[in-house]
Design a protein around this motif. Structure first.
Motif, PDB file in Angstrom:
ATOM      1  N   MET A  31       6.004 -20.640  15.257  1.00  0.00           N
ATOM      2  CA  MET A  31       5.370 -19.577  14.470  1.00  0.00           C
ATOM      3  C   MET A  31       6.438 -18.603  14.017  1.00  0.00           C
ATOM      4  N   SER A  32       6.435 -18.365  12.758  1.00  0.00           N
ATOM      5  CA  SER A  32       7.505 -17.517  12.233  1.00  0.00           C
ATOM      6  C   SER A  32       7.093 -16.050  12.307  1.00  0.00           C
ATOM      7  N   GLN A  33       8.103 -15.225  12.300  1.00  0.00           N
ATOM      8  CA  GLN A  33       7.881 -13.782  12.375  1.00  0.00           C
ATOM      9  C   GLN A  33       7.407 -13.266  11.022  1.00  0.00           C
ATOM     10  N   LEU A  34       6.699 -12.136  11.049  1.00  0.00           N
ATOM     11  CA  LEU A  34       6.338 -11.474   9.797  1.00  0.00           C
ATOM     12  C   LEU A  34       7.611 -10.974   9.143  1.00  0.00           C
ATOM     13  N   ALA A  35       7.705 -11.198   7.847  1.00  0.00           N
ATOM     14  CA  ALA A  35       8.918 -10.774   7.143  1.00  0.00           C
ATOM     15  C   ALA A  35       8.898  -9.260   6.940  1.00  0.00           C
ATOM     16  N   VAL A  36      10.087  -8.693   6.842  1.00  0.00           N
ATOM     17  CA  VAL A  36      10.201  -7.262   6.584  1.00  0.00           C
ATOM     18  C   VAL A  36       9.977  -7.024   5.103  1.00  0.00           C
ATOM     19  N   ALA A  37       9.047  -6.122   4.794  1.00  0.00           N
ATOM     20  CA  ALA A  37       8.781  -5.830   3.387  1.00  0.00           C
ATOM     21  C   ALA A  37       9.724  -4.748   2.910  1.00  0.00           C
ATOM     22  N   SER A  38      10.310  -4.966   1.741  1.00  0.00           N
ATOM     23  CA  SER A  38      11.176  -3.912   1.197  1.00  0.00           C
ATOM     24  C   SER A  38      10.403  -3.001   0.255  1.00  0.00           C
ATOM     25  N   THR A  39       9.180  -3.379  -0.103  1.00  0.00           N
ATOM     26  CA  THR A  39       8.333  -2.491  -0.898  1.00  0.00           C
ATOM     27  C   THR A  39       7.660  -1.498   0.050  1.00  0.00           C
ATOM     28  N   PRO A  40       7.724  -0.206  -0.247  1.00  0.00           N
ATOM     29  CA  PRO A  40       7.095   0.750   0.656  1.00  0.00           C
ATOM     30  C   PRO A  40       5.566   0.658   0.586  1.00  0.00           C
ATOM     31  N   THR A  41       4.902   0.898   1.694  1.00  0.00           N
ATOM     32  CA  THR A  41       3.445   0.983   1.658  1.00  0.00           C
ATOM     33  C   THR A  41       3.065   2.311   1.024  1.00  0.00           C
ATOM     34  N   VAL A  42       1.774   2.473   0.745  1.00  0.00           N
ATOM     35  CA  VAL A  42       1.329   3.698   0.075  1.00  0.00           C
ATOM     36  C   VAL A  42       1.690   4.914   0.917  1.00  0.00           C
ATOM     37  N   ARG A  43       1.473   4.780   2.242  1.00  0.00           N
ATOM     38  CA  ARG A  43       1.775   5.905   3.130  1.00  0.00           C
ATOM     39  C   ARG A  43       3.265   6.230   3.104  1.00  0.00           C
ATOM     40  N   GLN A  44       4.075   5.161   3.189  1.00  0.00           N
ATOM     41  CA  GLN A  44       5.529   5.387   3.150  1.00  0.00           C
ATOM     42  C   GLN A  44       5.933   6.036   1.839  1.00  0.00           C
ATOM     43  N   PHE A  45       5.301   5.552   0.749  1.00  0.00           N
ATOM     44  CA  PHE A  45       5.647   6.095  -0.563  1.00  0.00           C
ATOM     45  C   PHE A  45       5.405   7.598  -0.598  1.00  0.00           C
ATOM     46  N   PHE A  46       4.219   8.020  -0.088  1.00  0.00           N
ATOM     47  CA  PHE A  46       3.928   9.454  -0.136  1.00  0.00           C
ATOM     48  C   PHE A  46       4.832  10.219   0.809  1.00  0.00           C
ATOM     49  N   ARG A  47       5.159   9.585   1.959  1.00  0.00           N
ATOM     50  CA  ARG A  47       6.023  10.297   2.901  1.00  0.00           C
ATOM     51  C   ARG A  47       7.418  10.483   2.319  1.00  0.00           C
ATOM     52  N   ARG A  48       7.912   9.413   1.664  1.00  0.00           N
ATOM     53  CA  ARG A  48       9.268   9.478   1.116  1.00  0.00           C
ATOM     54  C   ARG A  48       9.350  10.453  -0.038  1.00  0.00           C
ATOM     55  N   SER A  49       8.317  10.470  -0.894  1.00  0.00           N
ATOM     56  CA  SER A  49       8.411  11.320  -2.070  1.00  0.00           C
ATOM     57  C   SER A  49       7.665  12.630  -1.868  1.00  0.00           C
ATOM     58  N   ALA A  50       7.449  13.005  -0.575  1.00  0.00           N
ATOM     59  CA  ALA A  50       6.704  14.233  -0.294  1.00  0.00           C
ATOM     60  C   ALA A  50       7.374  15.438  -0.949  1.00  0.00           C
ATOM     61  N   PHE A  51       8.706  15.468  -0.877  1.00  0.00           N
ATOM     62  CA  PHE A  51       9.421  16.620  -1.429  1.00  0.00           C
ATOM     63  C   PHE A  51       9.140  16.764  -2.912  1.00  0.00           C
ATOM     64  N   TRP A  52       9.240  15.640  -3.641  1.00  0.00           N
ATOM     65  CA  TRP A  52       9.080  15.724  -5.097  1.00  0.00           C
ATOM     66  C   TRP A  52       7.644  16.040  -5.477  1.00  0.00           C
ATOM     67  N   ILE A  53       6.702  15.444  -4.751  1.00  0.00           N
ATOM     68  CA  ILE A  53       5.302  15.763  -5.039  1.00  0.00           C
ATOM     69  C   ILE A  53       5.056  17.248  -4.801  1.00  0.00           C
ATOM     70  N   GLY A  54       5.588  17.739  -3.664  1.00  0.00           N
ATOM     71  CA  GLY A  54       5.458  19.163  -3.352  1.00  0.00           C
ATOM     72  C   GLY A  54       6.081  20.025  -4.430  1.00  0.00           C
ATOM     73  N   ALA A  55       7.264  19.624  -4.885  1.00  0.00           N
ATOM     74  CA  ALA A  55       7.960  20.408  -5.909  1.00  0.00           C
ATOM     75  C   ALA A  55       7.139  20.440  -7.193  1.00  0.00           C
ATOM     76  N   ALA A  56       6.572  19.292  -7.580  1.00  0.00           N
ATOM     77  CA  ALA A  56       5.789  19.238  -8.811  1.00  0.00           C
ATOM     78  C   ALA A  56       4.554  20.121  -8.697  1.00  0.00           C
ATOM     79  N   VAL A  57       3.888  20.050  -7.532  1.00  0.00           N
ATOM     80  CA  VAL A  57       2.697  20.880  -7.321  1.00  0.00           C
ATOM     81  C   VAL A  57       3.067  22.352  -7.401  1.00  0.00           C
ATOM     82  N   PHE A  58       4.199  22.714  -6.776  1.00  0.00           N
ATOM     83  CA  PHE A  58       4.638  24.106  -6.783  1.00  0.00           C
ATOM     84  C   PHE A  58       4.886  24.593  -8.207  1.00  0.00           C
TER      85      PHE A  58
END
Lengths: 435, 433
Positions: free
Chosen positions: B1-28
C-alpha cells in the motif's frame, strides 16, 4: 478549482430564459440574476460532491534506463483512499524532452480501488529525465466544477547515449581476430608477444621456425605470435566549452561518447584494460577497472548525465589524472577538438608530458560543412565564406601538425566517421605492436 | 500500500492562512477609504460653472449669493427650466397676471442666465409671469424677444472706464458707477409705462434696462461682471447686484444647463432595442469569463527543464566570413584561398612538404601544359583590386585545381576528406608566403 466546458454551455443556455422572460413579462434582468445564481449553486453542489484528489495515493513503476531513441513505458498507479470516487483527468508532468506521447489521461477510480495509467516515453535528450508532480482534476457527478490538486510523485529515468556506432563493431572485431593470429598465422609480425609453438605447415614463414624446439621434437616447429594483451587504454573526454559545439546536429561531446564507447568495446575484447575519464575542470565521469559487458554498461551509465560545461578545460591537470589511473605506458586517447592555435594552446602545452610516458592519440571532430564551403565560390559572399573555411582548415592542419610534432597521433573526422576512424587507428597501432 | 502523496497545491484553509496578511491589508484599505469617503461627505465635485452660486472661483457668483443670504434673502439654484419654474412658483406671492407691484422685501426674483443658448426658444415663454421679478443676465436676441419684447440688443461695449448711472432706478443710483464690459440694450417697445435705461455707454445703448412686462418688472443686465466673484468688488457692481436681486425675499438662480436641451427626431437605438438585450450582453460576458477559466486553468504548474545551449560549429567560420566581407579584406581572403589551393596541389602532385611555390608552379605547368606566367599570376602575383576580381581569381584557382586533377586522372571535384589520419596532407607551407 476548475470548470468544464459543460459549465460554460450551461451558462450560455441562460439566453433562453432571459429572452423568454424579457419578451413575455419584461423580467430580463431578474432572469439573468436567477440563472447565474442557479448555475453557481449547481457548481458548488457539484464541487462538494466531487471526490478529493488529495485522497489519491500514487506509486510509480519506471524502467531505470532507456537508450536514446528507444521507446519505453512508465506506469503510474492511483489508489483511491477517499470516501468518494475520483472521476476526472490526470496529468503526469514529465519534462518535455522525456518525450511523453500523451500526458493527460481520463481516469475513473472508484472508492478503495486502484487504477494504472501508462505513459509512453520516447526521450529525445540524453541524461536524467525527471517527473516531479502529478496534476489531478476531479469532477463532481454533474461534471460542472472540479477539485484540482497537484501531488508530488517524483520519478526519474536515465537516458543513455545511443551508441549508434556499435554497427561498426563486428567488422572491427573480425579484424581483431585476424590480428590475433588465429586466421593469418602465415604473416609474421602480427604482434610481438610469443604465443605458442606448433608444427610447421607448408607456407609458414621460415624465419619463425624455432630451431631449439625443432631439435627437441622430431618435427619442424614454428613459433606463433600474437598481439600484446593487458595493455592500458586511457580515454580522456574533454567536456569543456568546445565540446558544446554542434556539428551535423550532434554536439561534439556526443560524438566523443560514441568514439569512447566503440573503442572501449573493441579494446576490452582485445584484452586491454580501459579507463575512461570525462574532464573539464573537474572529473565529470570516471569508469575504472571494469571489463567486458560491465565496462560498457558502466560506461553508458556514467556518461549519460554528462553535459558540456561552459568552462575552459584545464589541460594542465590531465597528466596527473592519467597518472592516477596508471603508471605504466598506456595508450592515452584525448577526445577533444583541434580548432585554432589559440584554443588548443593548453592541449599543446601538456602533450610533451604525456607523450614522454605514453602513446597519445588526439581525436577531433571536423565539420564536413567546412569542407563543402571551401568549394562553393559562385558569388562574393560565398567566396568570402570559402576563404574563411579555408582559413579554418589551415588552422586545424597547423594545430594537428603541431600535435604531431609533439609526438602525438592525430585522427580527425566528421561526426559519423570519427568513432570508426579512432577504432581503426587503435587496430593499426595494435597491429604495429606499438601499444 | 502506497503512502498518500504530498500535495503541493494548498488547501482552502492553507490558502487563507498563507494570504491572511494580504486579505487583511485589502480589507483595511477598503474600510479606510470607505471611512474617508463618509467623512468627506461623498466627494463633492468642484463646481466651475459660470455665474454658478456654488462656484467660489473668479467666474462664479458664490460671493453674491452668500451676501444675499446674510441679508436674509433665500437663494436657491436651478439648473433646468422645469426646476426653475417650479422653484419660482413655489415661493411666488403673485400668480400669473395678478402682479400688482413690487413690494419691497417680498416676492420671488428669478435670475436667468443662459450663456450657451441651451434654453429652447419655444419654451422660453414658460418663464413669463412665474415670478414677481425677472432678472435677465446677458440675454440673447431670442431670449429678449420672448421675455422682454420691449428691449432690443444694441451691440457690445468694452468700456475701460466705469459708466455712471444717469437714471432714476434706485439700485442704479446707489451704485453710481459700474464696470460694464458686455452687452448693451436699448428700449424699443412703444408704450412702455415705466421703462428706464441706465449706464449709457453711447447713444441710447444701456447696460442695464428695466421694463415692465405683463405687470412684472424685468431687469436686463448686459454685464456679467456685475455678478461674478472677480469683479463684484469693482466700482459699484456690488451695490447694483444687491439692489437688483435684493428686492424680494427669495431668489431663484437659474443657470441653463445641457439638461435643458430637448432631443427631437426619430427614437434612438437605445429606445428601440428590447429590454432583454442588455441582460443578454451581461450573460455573454459571464459566458466569456467562464470560458476563459475553462480554457485558461492549467492542470498543475508548468514543468521547467534546463535546455542545452545550441552552438553551431560553423558559427566561427560564418563570423570570420562576415568580418572579411565587411572590412573588404580581399587580399587576406585570397591568401587563405591560395594557401589552401597550393597545399592541395602540392599533395596532388606528390611534392614534398617543404616545396617552394616556384616548384609547385613549375609542376602545375608541367602537368597541365599551361604557361607558368599565368599560373604564377593566379597562384601568387595578381593583387585583387576589386571584389569582382577576387571572385574571378577564386574561380580561376578552382579551375586550376580541377585542371590538375583532370591531368592526373583524378575526379574533378575534390572529394571532401572524410577523415584524415597519418600520413597527413601537408600543412600550410611557410615558404609560400
Amino acid at each position: 478549482m476548475a470548470v468544464s466546458g459543460r459549465f460554460v454551455l450551461l451558462v450560455a443556455l441562460g439566453a433562453v430564459p432571459i429572452v423568454l422572460f424579457g419578451q413575455l413579462y419584461g423580467l430580463a434582468l431578474p432572469a439573468l440574476g436567477w440563472w447565474l445564481a442557479l448555475v453557481v449553486v449547481l457548481g458548488i453542489v457539484d464541487l462538494i460532491a466531487a471526490g478529493s484528489p488529495r485522497a489519491l495515493a500514487l506509486e510509480r513503476a519506471l524502467p531505470a534506463r532507456v537508450r536514446l531513441g528507444e521507446t519505453t513505458a512508465g506506469e503510474l498507479y492511483l489508489t483511491n483512499t477517499g470516501r468518494r470516487p475520483v472521476n476526472g483527468t490526470v496529468r503526469d508532468a514529465w519534462q518535455p524532452s522525456a518525450g511523453a506521447l500523451t500526458t493527460r489521461f481520463a481516469v475513473r477510480v472508484p472508492r478503495g480501488e486502484r487504477r494504472m495509467v501508462t505513459v509512453v516515453l520516447r526521450p529525445f535528450r540524453r541524461g536524467e529525465r525527471r517527473v516531479e508532480e502529478v496534476g489531478i482534476r476531479s469532477f463532481g457527478p454533474l461534471g460542472l466544477w472540479a477539485r484540482q490538486a497537484t501531488l508530488r510523485a517524483p520519478g526519474r529515468i536515465r537516458v543513455l547515449p545511443p551508441f549508434t556506432s556499435r554497427k561498426h563493431l563486428p567488422s572491427r572485431l573480425a579484424r581483431l581476430r585476424e590480428l590475433d593470429g588465429r586466421t593469418s598465422i602465415m604473416i609474421r609480425g602480427q604482434g610481438t608477444e610469443f604465443d605458442s609453438l606448433r608444427e610447421y605447415v607448408r607456407g609458414d614463414d621460415v624465419r619463425s621456425i624455432d630451431w631449439r624446439a625443432t631439435a627437441r621434437h622430431n618435427d619442424v616447429v614454428v613459433r606463433t605470435w600474437r598481439p600484446e594483451r593487458d595493455r592500458r587504454v586511457v580515454i580522456v573526454i574533454d567536456s569543456g566549452r568546445t565540446s558544446a559545439a554542434r556539428i551535423d546536429n550532434e554536439p561534439r561531446l556526443d560524438t566523443a561518447f560514441e568514439a569512447a564507447l566503440l573503442l572501449s568495446a573493441l579494446a576490452t575484447r582485445a584484452g586491454d584494460r580501459v579507463d575512461v575519464i570525462a574532464y573539464d575542470r573537474r572529473v565529470r565521469a570516471r569508469v575504472k577497472g571494469a571489463t567486458g559487458a560491465a565496462l560498457l554498461s558502466g560506461l553508458v551509465d556514467a556518461l549519460a548525465p554528462v553535459d558540456p560545461e561552459l568552462l575552459e578545460t584545464d589541460w594542465a591537470a590531465i597528466p596527473a589524472q592519467v597518472r592516477q589511473v596508471t603508471n605504466q605506458r598506456a595508450l592515452v586517447v584525448l577526445l577533444t577538438s583541434l580548432e585554432t592555435p589559440g584554443s588548443s594552446r593548453g592541449l599543446l602545452a601538456v602533450l610533451p608530458q604525456l607523450t614522454q610516458r605514453h602513446l597519445v592519440l588526439v581525436a577531433s571532430v571536423t565539420d564536413p560543412e567546412t569542407f563543402a564551403r571551401v568549394s562553393r565560390r559562385s558569388d562574393r559572399e560565398e567566396t568570402y565564406t570559402a576563404a574563411a573555411a579555408e582559413r579554418a582548415l589551415l588552422d586545424v592542419a597547423r594545430v594537428a601538425a603541431a600535435a604531431r610534432q609533439q609526438g602525438a597521433d592525430v585522427v580527425t573526422g566528421a561526426p559519423a566517421d570519427l568513432p570508426p576512424a579512432v577504432a581503426d587507428r587503435y587496430l593499426a597501432l595494435k597491429a604495429a605492436g606499438r601499444l | 500500500m502506497s503512502q498518500l502523496a504530498v500535495a503541493s497545491t494548498p488547501t482552502v484553509r492553507q490558502f487563507f492562512r498563507r494570504s491572511a496578511f494580504w486579505i487583511g491589508a485589502a480589507v483595511f484599505v477598503l474600510a479606510a477609504s470607505l471611512v474617508l469617503v463618509v467623512v468627506n461627505g461623498g466627494g463633492q465635485s468642484v463646481d466651475s460653472g459660470a455665474l454658478s452660486i456654488t462656484n467660489a472661483g473668479p467666474g462664479g457668483s458664490k460671493a453674491l449669493a452668500e451676501v444675499l443670504r446674510q441679508q436674509g434673502v433665500s437663494v436657491s439654484a436651478a439648473t433646468t427650466l422645469d426646476e426653475a419654474v417650479a422653484a419660482a412658483r413655489d415661493g411666488s406671492s403673485a400668480g400669473p397676471g395678478t402682479g400688482t407691484g413690487t413690494g419691497t422685501g417680498t416676492g420671488t426674483t428669478l435670475v436667468v442666465y443662459d450663456p450657451n443658448g441651451y434654453l429652447p426658444t419655444d419654451r422660453q415663454t414658460e418663464l413669463v409671469g412665474v415670478s414677481d421679478r425677472l432678472v435677465l443676465i446677458d440675454p440673447g436676441v431670442f431670449e429678449l424677444g420672448d421675455l422682454a419684447p420691449g428691449v432690443g440688443a444694441a451691440g457690445s461695449v468694452d468700456a475701460s472706464a466705469p459708466l455712471t448711472a444717469g437714471c432714476s432706478l434706485p439700485a442704479a443710483q446707489r451704485a453710481e458707477t459700474i464696470t460694464a464690459a458686455g452687452s448693451t440694450y436699448r428700449v424699443t417697445g412703444a408704450g412702455q409705462i415705466s421703462s428706464s435705461g441706465c449706464f449709457e455707454s453711447y447713444g441710447d445703448a444701456y447696460s442695464v434696462v428695466r421694463v415692465t412686462e405683463a405687470g412684472h418688472p424685468v431687469t436686463v443686465v448686459g454685464s456679467t461682471e456685475v455678478f461674478d466673484n472677480e469683479h463684484i468688488v469693482d466700482a459699484g457692481n456690488a451695490a447694483l447686484a444687491l439692489g437688483v436681486l435684493g428686492e424680494g425675499s427669495r431668489v431663484v438662480w437659474y443657470v441653463a444647463s445641457a439638461a435643458d436641451v430637448t432631443a427631437d427626431g426619430a427614437p434612438s437605438l437605445g429606445q428601440l432595442t428590447p429590454d432583454w438585450v442588455t441582460p443578454l450582453i451581461l450573460l455573454l460576458i459571464a459566458v466569456f469569463v467562464a470560458a476563459a477559466v475553462w480554457r485558461g486553468r492549467r492542470l498543475g504548474p508548468v514543468v521547467v527543464e534546463n535546455l542545452p545551449v545550441i552552438v553551431r560549429g560553423s558559427e566561427t567560420v560564418d563570423g570570420r566570413a562576415r568580418l572579411y566581407a565587411r572590412s573588404g579584406a580581399r587580399s587576406r581572403a585570397l591568401d587563405a584561398l591560395r594557401i589552401g589551393t597550393l597545399s592541395r596541389l602540392a599533395g596532388l602532385l606528390g611534392l614534398p612538404r617543404r616545396a617552394s611555390v616556384d616548384d609547385i608552379v613549375a609542376a602545375v605547368g608541367e602537368a597541365t601544359g599551361q604557361k607558368a606566367d599565368g599560373i604564377a599570376a593566379t597562384l601568387l602575383r595578381t593583387v585583387p583590386s576589386s571584389e569582382a576580381q577576387l571572385v574571378e581569381l577564386s574561380t580561376r584557382l578552382t579551375e586550376l585545381e580541377n585542371a590538375v586533377r583532370l591531368a592526373l586522372g583524378r575526379p574533378a571535384t575534390p572529394a571532401s576528406p572524410r577523415h584524415t589520419s597519418a600520413p597527413t596532407p601537408p600543412p600550410p607551407n611557410e615558404g609560400i608566403r
